[in-house]
Design a protein around this motif. Structure first.
Motif, PDB file in Angstrom:
ATOM      1  N   UNK A 641       0.826  -1.206   0.000  1.00 44.82           N
ATOM      2  CA  UNK A 641       0.000   0.000   0.000  1.00 44.82           C
ATOM      3  C   UNK A 641       0.863   1.259   0.000  1.00 44.82           C
ATOM      4  N   UNK A 642       1.990   1.197   0.699  1.00 42.78           N
ATOM      5  CA  UNK A 642       2.908   2.345   0.638  1.00 42.78           C
ATOM      6  C   UNK A 642       3.464   2.508  -0.769  1.00 42.78           C
ATOM      7  N   UNK A 788       8.527   5.783   9.493  1.00 46.67           N
ATOM      8  CA  UNK A 788       7.945   5.570  10.820  1.00 46.67           C
ATOM      9  C   UNK A 788       6.618   6.301  10.985  1.00 46.67           C
ATOM     10  N   UNK A 789       6.442   7.423  10.323  1.00 48.98           N
ATOM     11  CA  UNK A 789       5.231   8.215  10.472  1.00 48.98           C
ATOM     12  C   UNK A 789       4.271   8.068   9.293  1.00 48.98           C
ATOM     13  N   UNK A 790       4.550   7.115   8.424  1.00 45.94           N
ATOM     14  CA  UNK A 790       3.725   6.947   7.220  1.00 45.94           C
ATOM     15  C   UNK A 790       2.309   6.518   7.581  1.00 45.94           C
ATOM     16  N   UNK A 791       1.345   7.066   6.870  1.00 48.71           N
ATOM     17  CA  UNK A 791      -0.041   6.603   6.955  1.00 48.71           C
ATOM     18  C   UNK A 791      -0.611   6.547   5.542  1.00 48.71           C
ATOM     19  N   UNK A 792      -1.640   5.762   5.379  1.00 48.99           N
ATOM     20  CA  UNK A 792      -2.294   5.658   4.079  1.00 48.99           C
ATOM     21  C   UNK A 792      -3.066   6.941   3.796  1.00 48.99           C
ATOM     22  N   UNK A 793      -2.768   7.535   2.650  1.00 44.78           N
ATOM     23  CA  UNK A 793      -3.383   8.823   2.310  1.00 44.78           C
ATOM     24  C   UNK A 793      -4.279   8.700   1.093  1.00 44.78           C
ATOM     25  N   UNK A 794      -4.683   7.480   0.774  1.00 46.75           N
ATOM     26  CA  UNK A 794      -5.485   7.274  -0.439  1.00 46.75           C
ATOM     27  C   UNK A 794      -6.826   7.954  -0.381  1.00 46.75           C
TER      28      UNK A 794
END
Length: 794
Positions: A641-642, A788-794
Motif C-alpha cells: 500500500x505504501x 515511521x510516520x507513514x499513513x495511508x493517504x489514499x
C-alpha cells in the motif's frame, strides 16, 4: 532375568490366572500370525511355504509385552468399571493392538468383514502389512487408538492431553524404553506438574523395559533399579516394579501392581475432590521389565533371539525358503496351543474372553478414542463485540493478536463449566498479546506458588511450558478425545514440531477415509512474533518456513491464512475454531498495524480468500491495470500500500491494481487444493499478461511453486524473506530482503513496458531513498520519519 517381584495386595484365583494367561497366549498367537500367515490360520494342517506371506513385515519384539498390558488392563477395567483409554507408545506394536481388538470384538464391530471366526482370523492375518491392508503400526485404522505409532516420543504428552478435563478417565500410557530416550518423552514427565486432580483424569505411565531398540540396548533398561527409581521420583512419580520371565509369576505381579497403582490414583483424586487437598500428588508409574520377543524363538541359526535386539522385527526371516525356519515357526506358533484358545470355527473360547470388559469399556470401543463422537460445538461470541471500528482504511492502528485475545477470553468464559477449550503455548501467551484470557482462567500449575507469581491456577486452562513438543502433544491428545484448542507460538519455532504436525496431518487424512471416525476439532496454530517483527531478537528468531512445510502436505487437510489486520484475524479465527478435521495455520502480527477493513468487509474478504482492494488501486473506468501489486501478510500489505501510494504520486497515469491474499492456497489450481482458483478466476484477478509484483510474508519461491501452472506465471515477480536477518529496525528488515516499498516501485518501473525510460527519474529517487535509509538508521538507530510516520493517504 530375575523372577518377578510379588505384590501381595492382589491374590488371583487359579481360574483368573488361567484366564489371563489364556488371553495373553491368544493375543501372542494372533500377533505372530499377522506377521507370518496368509492362510491356515488355525494350523489345522501342517504349515507349508504357500501359507506364508511373500514379504514378512512387522515387529514382534514389543508385541508380547503390549499383549500382557492389554490383558491386564482388561481385568482392572472390568473389575473397577472405569472408563479407560490406552496410548500404545512402542512404535510398531500394531499386531498386538489389532489382536486384542479382534479378541474383544470391537474390530469386527468396526470392520464387519473381519469376523471373529476362522475366516475373519485369516483376513486379519492376511491384511496386516499387505497391499490394500493395514499398516504395521497402531494407526487411525486401529480401533481404540489416538496415537500414531510410526514416530516415537509423543505417547506421554498425548496421554496427558487426553486426560485434561476428563475427570472420570484413566489414561494408561505404555512407553517403550526406546521411546523413553527421546527428548520430547523425557520432557513429558513434567506434565504431572500441570495435571489438576480435581478436573482432570489420571495418567498411568507404564514404562516397558524390554532392554533393546532396533539394534542397541537402551539406557533406562541398563540403569540400576535404584538409579532409575531416583530418576522417576525426581520427576514426581512413585515407581512400582514388575519384572521377570515366568508368565504366571509376572501375571500375579502385574495384577497386583495395577491394583496398587489405581488405588493410589483413587486416593489422590478423592483427597483433592472431596477433602480439598492442594498438595500435588505423587502419581504412580509402573516399571515393567520383560524379555524382548518373549515367548518367541529362543535361538535362530545358532544366535540368541528372545531377549535380544534380534527379535525386534521378524525373528525368522527366510521361512519360505528355509525348511528349518519353517519348522521353527510352526513349533513357535503351536507352542501357544491354539486349539485350546479357539474352537473348531476359530472363535475365541470363553476362558480367553473372561477378562474382557463389556461395551464401551473395551479399549477398542471407547468413545474417548474416537473424539468426534464426543466433541460439541464451541459457544462462539459475536465478532461485532471485538471488532475495531474502521471508517477509513489505514486511519487507525491496533495490535491484531491483542484484539484476538478478547475474543479468546470470551470463549474461555463460555466454556468455564464444560471445560473443553484450552490454549497452549511455550511461555508466550502474554508475549503474544493474548493476556486477556487470564480474565477468564489462569495458567495450569500444580507446583509451588510464590507471592510474585501471576495468573497461576490449580484449575487453569492455559497450558505453558518451554517445549513446543509438549504443547503440540497435549493439544493433539486433547483434540483427539473430543475437545477444542489453540496453539500460540513464535513463528520461527513452530518448526520444532514439524514432524509432529506431519503425523497429525497423516492421521487426519487417513481418518477422513474411515466412515467410523467422526470428525474432530481442527488443530489451530496462531503463529505470531513473526519474521518481520523479530528485529529485536534477530536472525535466530526469523524464519517463516512453517507455512512452506505445511503446504507440502495433504491438501484436503491443510489451510494457511495470512490476515492483514485485526478484523480479518478475528474473522479467520472464528472460522478455524468452528472447523473440523483440518490443520489451520494463521500467521498474524502482535505489533501495532493499520486497520484496513471493517468487520463486514473483513468477513467478505476472508470468504473470498483473495480479492481486489479497489480503494487502494488506480484502475479507473474499467481500464485494465498496467501492473498488479499483490500482497499476503500484514507487513507485505503495508509495504504494497505504501508502494501504491508512491506510484499514485509519482506515476499518476499508471493503472495499478492491488490484490490482497489471505488464504494462500487460493493461488493453487482447483484440481490440487479445494480452495484453489480456476484458471478463469486466477487470470481475472492477476491478469494473463500484465506484470505482477507480489510481496509475500515468507520465502518467495513458495508463491512460484503454487502458481507455476498459471498462464501468467512468467509475469509474476515475488519479493519475500531471503534469509537476510539481524537485530535491526523494523523497516530495515524489509529493505534487507528487498521487499520494501521503494524496491517494489523499482520493480514496477523495471517490469512495466515503457517505464524504464519514462520513469527513470522515479526509479533513481527510490534507489536514493534506500541509500538514505541505510545511512539514517546507522546514525539514529530508528527508521526514517517518512517511514515511521507513514499513513495511508489514499
Amino acid at each position: 532375568m530375575p523372577k518377578a517381584k510379588r505384590q501381595d495386595s492382589t491374590v488371583l484365583t487359579d481360574d483368573e490366572l488361567t484366564s489371563l494367561n489364556a488371553h495373553w497366549r491368544a493375543a501372542n498367537y494372533l500377533s505372530a500370525g499377522q506377521i507370518y500367515l496368509m492362510a491356515n490360520p488355525l494350523l489345522k494342517e501342517e504349515l507349508r511355504p504357500e501359507h506364508i506371506k511373500p514379504r514378512l513385515l512387522g515387529h514382534w519384539g514389543t508385541s508380547p509385552g503390549l499383549n500382557l498390558v492389554h490383558t491386564h488392563l482388561n481385568r482392572v477395567i472390568k473389575a473397577r468399571g472405569r472408563d479407560t483409554v490406552c496410548i500404545w507408545g512402542p512404535g510398531h506394536g500394531g499386531p498386538s493392538v489389532l489382536a486384542n481388538s479382534w479378541l474383544e470384538g470391537s474390530y469386527t464391530e468396526t470392520y464387519p468383514d473381519v469376523t471373529r471366526d476362522e475366516a475373519g482370523m485369516e483376513r486379519l492375518f492376511r491384511q496386516f502389512s499387505f497391499p490394500g491392508g493395514v499398516p504395521s503400526h497402531v494407526a487411525p485404522e486401529t480401533p481404540g487408538s489416538i496415537h500414531e505409532g510410526g514416530e516415537l516420543g509423543y505417547a506421554l504428552a498425548h496421554a496427558y492431553g487426553a486426560a485434561l478435563d476428563n475427570p472420570g478417565l484413566l489414561v494408561a500410557c505404555v512407553i517403550g524404553d526406546g521411546e523413553a530416550e527421546t527428548g520430547p518423552l523425557a520432557a513429558s514427565w513434567h506434565s504431572n506438574k500441570l495435571l489438576d486432580p480435581v478436573h482432570d483424569g489420571a495418567v498411568l505411565p507404564i514404562l516397558h523395559l524390554n532392554g533393546y531398540k532396533i539394534a542397541n540396548p537402551t539406557f533406562l533398561a541398563r540403569l540400576p533399579e535404584s538409579e532409575l527409581d531416583e530418576l522417576l521420583r525426581g520427576y514426581g512419580h512413585e515407581p512400582i516394579h514388575v519384572s521377570g520371565d515366568d508368565p504366571m509369576t509376572v501375571h500375579r505381579a502385574l495384577a497386583a501392581a495395577l491394583d496398587q497403582a489405581l488405588d493410589r490414583i483413587d486416593r489422590a483424586q478423592r483427597a483433592a475432590r472431596e477433602d480439598g487437598a492442594t498438595e500435588r500428588p505423587r502419581w504412580p508409574v509402573i516399571v515393567l521389565r520383560t524379555p524382548k520377543g518373549w515367548t518367541g524363538p529362543g535361538e535362530v541359526d545358532g544366535q540368541q533371539v528372545e531377549g535380544t535386539w534380534r527379535s525386534h522385527q521378524v525373528p525368522l526371516a527366510g521361512v519360505r525358503e528355509n525348511p528349518e525356519h519353517l519348522r521353527q515357526l510352526e513349533q513357535w506358533l503351536r507352542s501357544y496351543r491354539p486349539q485350546e484358545l479357539f474352537d473348531e470355527h476359530g472363535r475365541p473360547r470363553e476362558q480367553v474372553l473372561a477378562c474382557i470388559p463389556e461395551g464401551d469399556r473395551r479399549l477398542g470401543a471407547t468413545p474417548h478414542a474416537n473424539g468426534g463422537l464426543l466433541v460439541r460445538e464451541l459457544p462462539m461470541p459475536g465478532l461485532e463485540r471485538f471488532a475495531v471500528p474502521v471508517d477509513k482504511p489505514g486511519a487507525t492502528m491496533h495490535e491484531p493478536t491483542k484484539v484476538l485475545g478478547g475474543f479468546v477470553e470470551q470463549i474461555m468464559k463460555a466454556t468455564r463449566e464444560r471445560r473443553d477449550f484450552r490454549v497452549v503455548g511455550p511461555d508466550e501467551t502474554e508475549s503474544n498479546r493474548l493476556g486477556a484470557v487470564y480474565g477468564a482462567t489462569g495458567k495450569a500449575w500444580q507446583a509451588e506458588v510464590l507471592p510474585s507469581d501471576e495468573h497461576l491456577s490449580r484449575h487453569g486452562r492455559v497450558m505453558e511450558i518451554l517445549s513446543e513438543h509438549l504443547c503440540q502433544g497435549w493439544l493433539e491428545g486433547y483434540l483427539l478425545t473430543g475437545r477444542h484448542g489453540l496453539f500460540s507460538c513464535y513463528e520461527a519455532f513452530a518448526h520444532i514440531v514439524d514432524s509432529m504436525v506431519n503425523q497429525h496431518i497423516k492421521w487426519l487424512r487417513t481418518s477422513r477415509q474411515l466412515s467410523w471416525r467422526a470428525p474432530i476439532a481442527s488443530l489451530n496454530y496462531l503463529l505470531t512474533s513473526h519474521v518481520w517483527r523479530q528485529d529485536h531478537n534477530g536472525f535466530s528468531h526469523q524464519d517463516p518456513g512453517f507455512v512452506d512445510h505445511v503446504l507440502n502436505k495433504s491438501p484436503e487437510v491443510v489451510r494457511v491464512y495470512l490476515p492483514p489486520d485485526a478484523n480479518t484475524l478475528l474473522s479467520v479465527a472464528d472460522h478455524v475454531l468452528r472447523s473440523r478435521d483440518y490443520v489451520n495455520v494463521i500467521v498474524a502480527g502482535k505489533q501495532p498495524c493499520f486497520d484496513w477493513l471493517s468487520m463486514d468487509e473483513a468477513r467478505v474478504h476472508c470468504a473470498r480468500g483473495a480479492g481486489i482492494w479497489e480503494w487502494a488501486g488506480t484502475e479507473n473506468g474499467g481500464r485494465e491495470p498496467d501492473v498488479v501489486l499483490a500482497c499476503a501478510g500484514d507487513v507485505p500489505t503495508q509495504e504494497v500500500l505504501a508502494a501504491a501510494g508512491l506510484l499514485r504520486r509519482h506515476l499518476p497515469d499508471l493503472a495499478v491494481r492491488v490484490v490482497n491474499v489471505i488464504d494462500i492456497a487460493r493461488l493453487m489450481p482447483r484440481e490440487e487444493h479445494p480452495h484453489g482458483m480456476s484458471d478463469f478466476e486466477f487470470d481475472g484477478l492477476f491478469t494473463r499478461d500484465k506484470p505482477v509484483i507480489f510481496a509475500y510474508h515468507g520465502y518467495p519461491w513458495l508463491i512460484h511453486r503454487l502458481a507455476y501452472r498459471r498462464a501468467g506465471h512468467h509475469n509474476v515477480h515475488v519479493r519475500g524473506y531471503k534469509e537476510r536477518g539481524t537485530t535491526t529496525t523494523p523497516f530495515d528488515m524489509v529493505v534487507s530482503n528487498d521487499m520494501d516499498r521503494y524496491r517494489l516501485v523499482m520493480d514496477v518501473v523495471d517490469r512495466v513496458p515503457g517505464l524504464a525510460v519514462r520513469a527513470a527519474a522515479v526509479r533513481q529517487e527510490m534507489a536514493d531513498a534506500r541509500t538514505r535509509h541505510h545511512d539514517w538508521i546507522r546514525a539514529h538507530g530508528v527508521d526514517m520519519p517518512e517511514v515511521a510516520e507513514w499513513t495511508w493517504a489514499g
